[in-house]
Design a protein around this motif. Structure first.
Motif, PDB file in Angstrom:
ATOM      1  N   PHE A  79      80.013  -1.513  29.941  1.00 20.31           N
ATOM      2  CA  PHE A  79      78.781  -1.620  30.514  1.00 20.31           C
ATOM      3  C   PHE A  79      77.929  -0.488  29.965  1.00 20.31           C
ATOM      4  O   PHE A  79      78.334   0.705  29.722  1.00 20.31           O
ATOM      5  CB  PHE A  79      78.862  -1.406  31.981  1.00 20.31           C
ATOM      6  N   GLU A  80      76.516  -0.590  29.524  1.00 20.53           N
ATOM      7  CA  GLU A  80      75.782   0.438  29.192  1.00 20.53           C
ATOM      8  C   GLU A  80      74.465   0.387  29.730  1.00 20.53           C
ATOM      9  O   GLU A  80      73.880  -0.895  29.816  1.00 20.53           O
ATOM     10  CB  GLU A  80      75.723   0.538  27.507  1.00 20.53           C
ATOM     11  N   ILE A  81      73.706   1.278  30.225  1.00 17.00           N
ATOM     12  CA  ILE A  81      72.394   1.268  30.568  1.00 17.00           C
ATOM     13  C   ILE A  81      71.541   2.189  29.816  1.00 17.00           C
ATOM     14  O   ILE A  81      72.318   3.525  29.573  1.00 17.00           O
ATOM     15  CB  ILE A  81      72.295   1.552  32.170  1.00 17.00           C
ATOM     16  N   ASP A  82      70.701   2.059  29.392  1.00 18.12           N
ATOM     17  CA  ASP A  82      69.820   3.025  28.411  1.00 18.12           C
ATOM     18  C   ASP A  82      68.187   3.048  28.713  1.00 18.12           C
ATOM     19  O   ASP A  82      67.681   1.850  29.110  1.00 18.12           O
ATOM     20  CB  ASP A  82      70.002   2.437  27.046  1.00 18.12           C
ATOM     21  N   TYR A  83      67.622   4.179  28.597  1.00 17.08           N
ATOM     22  CA  TYR A  83      66.138   4.303  28.713  1.00 17.08           C
ATOM     23  C   TYR A  83      65.702   4.691  27.498  1.00 17.08           C
ATOM     24  O   TYR A  83      66.116   5.587  26.876  1.00 17.08           O
ATOM     25  CB  TYR A  83      65.810   5.185  29.774  1.00 17.08           C
ATOM     26  N   THR A  84      64.618   3.862  27.150  1.00 19.36           N
ATOM     27  CA  THR A  84      64.113   4.312  25.749  1.00 19.36           C
ATOM     28  C   THR A  84      62.431   4.262  25.989  1.00 19.36           C
ATOM     29  O   THR A  84      61.970   3.238  26.775  1.00 19.36           O
ATOM     30  CB  THR A  84      64.541   3.185  24.447  1.00 19.36           C
ATOM     31  N   GLY A  85      62.061   5.404  25.630  1.00 22.59           N
ATOM     32  CA  GLY A  85      60.122   5.339  25.983  1.00 22.59           C
ATOM     33  C   GLY A  85      59.618   6.506  25.170  1.00 22.59           C
ATOM     34  O   GLY A  85      60.169   7.203  24.235  1.00 22.59           O
ATOM     35  N   GLY A  86      58.425   6.995  25.406  1.00 20.99           N
ATOM     36  CA  GLY A  86      57.710   7.761  25.031  1.00 20.99           C
ATOM     37  C   GLY A  86      56.374   7.915  25.465  1.00 20.99           C
ATOM     38  O   GLY A  86      55.943   7.092  26.043  1.00 20.99           O
ATOM     39  N   PHE A  87      55.763   9.220  25.429  1.00 22.59           N
ATOM     40  CA  PHE A  87      54.257   9.520  25.667  1.00 22.59           C
ATOM     41  C   PHE A  87      53.568  10.141  24.664  1.00 22.59           C
ATOM     42  O   PHE A  87      53.910  10.999  24.082  1.00 22.59           O
ATOM     43  CB  PHE A  87      54.399  10.065  26.950  1.00 22.59           C
ATOM     44  N   ASP A  88      52.265   9.627  24.379  1.00 20.19           N
ATOM     45  CA  ASP A  88      51.257  10.414  23.796  1.00 20.19           C
ATOM     46  C   ASP A  88      50.299  11.320  24.680  1.00 20.19           C
ATOM     47  O   ASP A  88      49.657  11.137  25.365  1.00 20.19           O
ATOM     48  CB  ASP A  88      49.986   9.282  22.928  1.00 20.19           C
ATOM     49  N   LEU A  89      51.109  12.545  24.392  1.00 15.65           N
ATOM     50  CA  LEU A  89      50.735  13.815  25.500  1.00 15.65           C
ATOM     51  C   LEU A  89      48.919  14.289  24.913  1.00 15.65           C
ATOM     52  O   LEU A  89      48.503  14.884  25.587  1.00 15.65           O
ATOM     53  CB  LEU A  89      51.440  14.772  25.544  1.00 15.65           C
ATOM     54  N   SER A  90      48.775  14.009  23.689  1.00 16.66           N
ATOM     55  CA  SER A  90      47.370  14.283  23.207  1.00 16.66           C
ATOM     56  C   SER A  90      47.353  13.429  22.009  1.00 16.66           C
ATOM     57  O   SER A  90      48.466  12.493  21.380  1.00 16.66           O
ATOM     58  CB  SER A  90      47.450  15.840  22.640  1.00 16.66           C
ATOM     59  N   ASP A  91      46.260  13.461  21.136  1.00 14.61           N
ATOM     60  CA  ASP A  91      45.814  12.763  19.950  1.00 14.61           C
ATOM     61  C   ASP A  91      46.968  13.169  18.728  1.00 14.61           C
ATOM     62  O   ASP A  91      47.375  12.400  17.872  1.00 14.61           O
ATOM     63  CB  ASP A  91      44.490  12.742  19.492  1.00 14.61           C
ATOM     64  N   SER A  92      47.467  14.293  19.166  1.00 12.68           N
ATOM     65  CA  SER A  92      48.446  14.770  17.765  1.00 12.68           C
ATOM     66  C   SER A  92      49.789  15.164  18.306  1.00 12.68           C
ATOM     67  O   SER A  92      50.629  15.348  17.455  1.00 12.68           O
ATOM     68  CB  SER A  92      47.764  16.051  17.185  1.00 12.68           C
ATOM     69  N   PHE A  93      50.037  14.903  19.695  1.00 13.75           N
ATOM     70  CA  PHE A  93      51.396  15.290  20.325  1.00 13.75           C
ATOM     71  C   PHE A  93      52.069  14.083  20.720  1.00 13.75           C
ATOM     72  O   PHE A  93      51.545  13.685  21.638  1.00 13.75           O
ATOM     73  CB  PHE A  93      51.131  16.384  20.833  1.00 13.75           C
ATOM     74  N   PHE A  94      53.296  13.547  20.293  1.00 13.09           N
ATOM     75  CA  PHE A  94      54.241  12.575  20.878  1.00 13.09           C
ATOM     76  C   PHE A  94      55.465  13.306  21.356  1.00 13.09           C
ATOM     77  O   PHE A  94      55.966  13.932  20.866  1.00 13.09           O
ATOM     78  CB  PHE A  94      54.174  11.480  20.068  1.00 13.09           C
ATOM     79  N   LEU A  95      55.769  12.665  22.581  1.00 11.64           N
ATOM     80  CA  LEU A  95      57.089  13.150  22.871  1.00 11.64           C
ATOM     81  C   LEU A  95      57.919  11.714  23.366  1.00 11.64           C
ATOM     82  O   LEU A  95      57.546  10.861  24.202  1.00 11.64           O
ATOM     83  CB  LEU A  95      56.995  13.527  24.465  1.00 11.64           C
ATOM     84  N   GLY A  96      59.025  11.547  22.414  1.00 12.25           N
ATOM     85  CA  GLY A  96      59.813  10.171  22.831  1.00 12.25           C
ATOM     86  C   GLY A  96      60.885  10.950  23.548  1.00 12.25           C
ATOM     87  O   GLY A  96      61.577  11.841  23.612  1.00 12.25           O
ATOM     88  N   ILE A  97      61.726   9.981  24.496  1.00 11.47           N
ATOM     89  CA  ILE A  97      62.724  10.059  25.099  1.00 11.47           C
ATOM     90  C   ILE A  97      63.724   8.755  25.122  1.00 11.47           C
ATOM     91  O   ILE A  97      63.472   7.658  24.990  1.00 11.47           O
ATOM     92  CB  ILE A  97      62.266  10.067  26.529  1.00 11.47           C
ATOM     93  N   ASN A  98      65.166   9.473  25.095  1.00 11.26           N
ATOM     94  CA  ASN A  98      66.057   8.341  25.116  1.00 11.26           C
ATOM     95  C   ASN A  98      67.237   8.963  26.145  1.00 11.26           C
ATOM     96  O   ASN A  98      67.512  10.111  25.693  1.00 11.26           O
ATOM     97  CB  ASN A  98      66.569   8.182  23.546  1.00 11.26           C
ATOM     98  N   ALA A  99      67.670   8.349  26.851  1.00 13.72           N
ATOM     99  CA  ALA A  99      68.839   8.621  27.626  1.00 13.72           C
ATOM    100  C   ALA A  99      69.699   7.303  27.886  1.00 13.72           C
ATOM    101  O   ALA A  99      69.288   6.131  28.049  1.00 13.72           O
ATOM    102  CB  ALA A  99      68.373   9.154  29.262  1.00 13.72           C
ATOM    103  N   ALA A 100      71.035   7.611  27.981  1.00 12.82           N
ATOM    104  CA  ALA A 100      71.943   6.524  27.923  1.00 12.82           C
ATOM    105  C   ALA A 100      73.352   6.759  28.707  1.00 12.82           C
ATOM    106  O   ALA A 100      73.652   7.988  28.766  1.00 12.82           O
ATOM    107  CB  ALA A 100      72.416   5.756  26.828  1.00 12.82           C
ATOM    108  N   TYR A 101      74.008   5.911  29.385  1.00 17.72           N
ATOM    109  CA  TYR A 101      75.294   5.925  29.931  1.00 17.72           C
ATOM    110  C   TYR A 101      75.905   4.725  29.624  1.00 17.72           C
ATOM    111  O   TYR A 101      75.622   3.512  29.817  1.00 17.72           O
ATOM    112  CB  TYR A 101      75.047   6.209  31.486  1.00 17.72           C
ATOM    113  N   GLN A 102      77.292   4.947  29.314  1.00 14.85           N
ATOM    114  CA  GLN A 102      78.446   3.826  28.737  1.00 14.85           C
ATOM    115  C   GLN A 102      79.541   4.024  29.335  1.00 14.85           C
ATOM    116  O   GLN A 102      80.011   5.299  29.355  1.00 14.85           O
ATOM    117  CB  GLN A 102      78.139   3.711  27.165  1.00 14.85           C
ATOM    118  N   ASP A 103      80.334   2.936  29.934  1.00 16.46           N
ATOM    119  CA  ASP A 103      81.420   3.114  30.496  1.00 16.46           C
ATOM    120  C   ASP A 103      82.415   1.967  30.382  1.00 16.46           C
ATOM    121  O   ASP A 103      81.777   1.009  30.473  1.00 16.46           O
ATOM    122  CB  ASP A 103      81.362   3.437  32.023  1.00 16.46           C
TER     123      ASP A 103
END
Length: 332
Positions: free
Chosen positions: A206-230
């Protein structure tokens, strides 16, 4: 004679008009080629020390991969064939030199069915370096699934919400000899995705995963990934942040900060011990000129225990390894 010439001209005009009216085939060819230079800063290059995840494992000048993607788009149906060659591709695709090979049917404006081999929907990073910001890869990418063979259905529920359901072979299995299958699902909202995978313990469990990101400004982006597998007590969990700052139209600098921990001795970190962890920091610059992207990259991996992958300057297992790479990626 004049009638014969007139009829001939009329026939030719009709044929030309018919050719002009006939729909043209929408075949497109694209792809990437990448190569790199790598040197270890805290270990001699002849010891071949490298993180267990990097997908840029060789020192000195080395080859990444070449892939050619041929696609045909009809009014409602189409096909994609993605062929790959080289060490990076070989490490991920598991045979046939095929990264992807699938056909799809747009059943309606909101529903698409896809059958064949397609890259995984889990995770932030992908096989092709042209689609990643960092050149080397994360632990979360390397020890999650790469590709799936099966049938999936994508639903556009609204302008913001999407849903994907899949019935597949167990992950990264081209030829299903056991009759074991996997289920997959993805729920998306405004560029944020929650992913699920289950195979009853055949490969990942089993694996659950979150993938996303946010444009915090016109020039700055923050990507995010988190996962759990068992898989019955054997697995991993972790998270990675991808802050990226565009300093100009052609240059962006970004950091990948990742924490990754094994449950049991999963083998990703190379300590041979259970429940070990690693912190990996990767600083990457990305400079683009036309279709060429040049990426200098500095990487530091630090594990909680001595690792057979992270060697010191005497070739002994160490808790850390620093390296530098310079990659060139061309997209066409």
């Amino acid at each position: 004679m004049k009638k014969l010439i007139t009829l001939s001209m009329l026939f030719m005009a009709t044929a030309i008009f018919a050719q002009e009216e006939a729909p043209t085939k929408k075949v497109s060819i694209s792809g990437t080629v990448d190569t790199y230079y790598k040197t270890n800063l805290s270990s001699p290059d002849n010891l071949s020390a490298t993180p267990g995840t990097s997908f840029a494992n060789e020192t000195g000048f080395a080859l990444g991969m070449a892939n050619i993607i041929a696609s045909y788009d009809g009014e409602k149906t189409g096909v994609v064939a993605d062929v790959v060659f080289g060490p990076r591709g070989d490490a991920a695709i598991g045979g046939y030199n095929l990264n992807q090979l699938y056909a799809y049917w747009n059943v309606s404006e909101s529903t698409t069915l896809t059958m064949g081999r397609f890259n995984t929907y889990l995770g932030y990073e992908v096989i092709s370096p042209a689609a990643n910001f960092n050149y080397s890869t994360s632990y979360l990418f390397s020890y999650g699934p790469f590709s799936h063979v099966g049938l999936k259905a994508d639903f556009a529920l609204s302008d913001d919400f999407s849903l994907m359901l899949a019935f597949m072979n167990a992950t990264d299995t081209n030829n299903n000899m056991t009759g074991d299958y996997a289920l997959g699902a993805q729920l998306g909202y405004s560029g944020q995705f929650l992913n699920f995978y289950y195979d009853s313990g055949v490969k990942l469990g089993f694996e659950i995963d979150y993938t996303g990101g946010f444009d915090l400004s016109d020039s700055f982006f923050l990507g995010i990934n988190a996962a759990y597998q068992d898989n019955d007590g054997l697995g991993f969990y972790g998270a990675a942040l991808y802050p990226q700052l565009a300093t100009s139209d052609s240059f962006t600098i970004g950091l990948r900060g990742e924490y990754f921990e094994e449950m049991g001795d999963y083998g990703a970190i190379g300590t041979g011990l259970e429940d070990t962890s690693v912190l990996a920091l990767t600083l990457t610059g990305s400079y683009s000129i036309e279709n060429l992207t040049i990426k200098p990259e500095l990487r530091l991996d630090s594990s909680s225990d001595d690792s057979s992958f992270l060697l010191d300057n005497k070739g002994l297992p160490s808790k850390s390894l620093s390296s530098f790479a310079l990659a060139a990626i061309y997209s066409f």
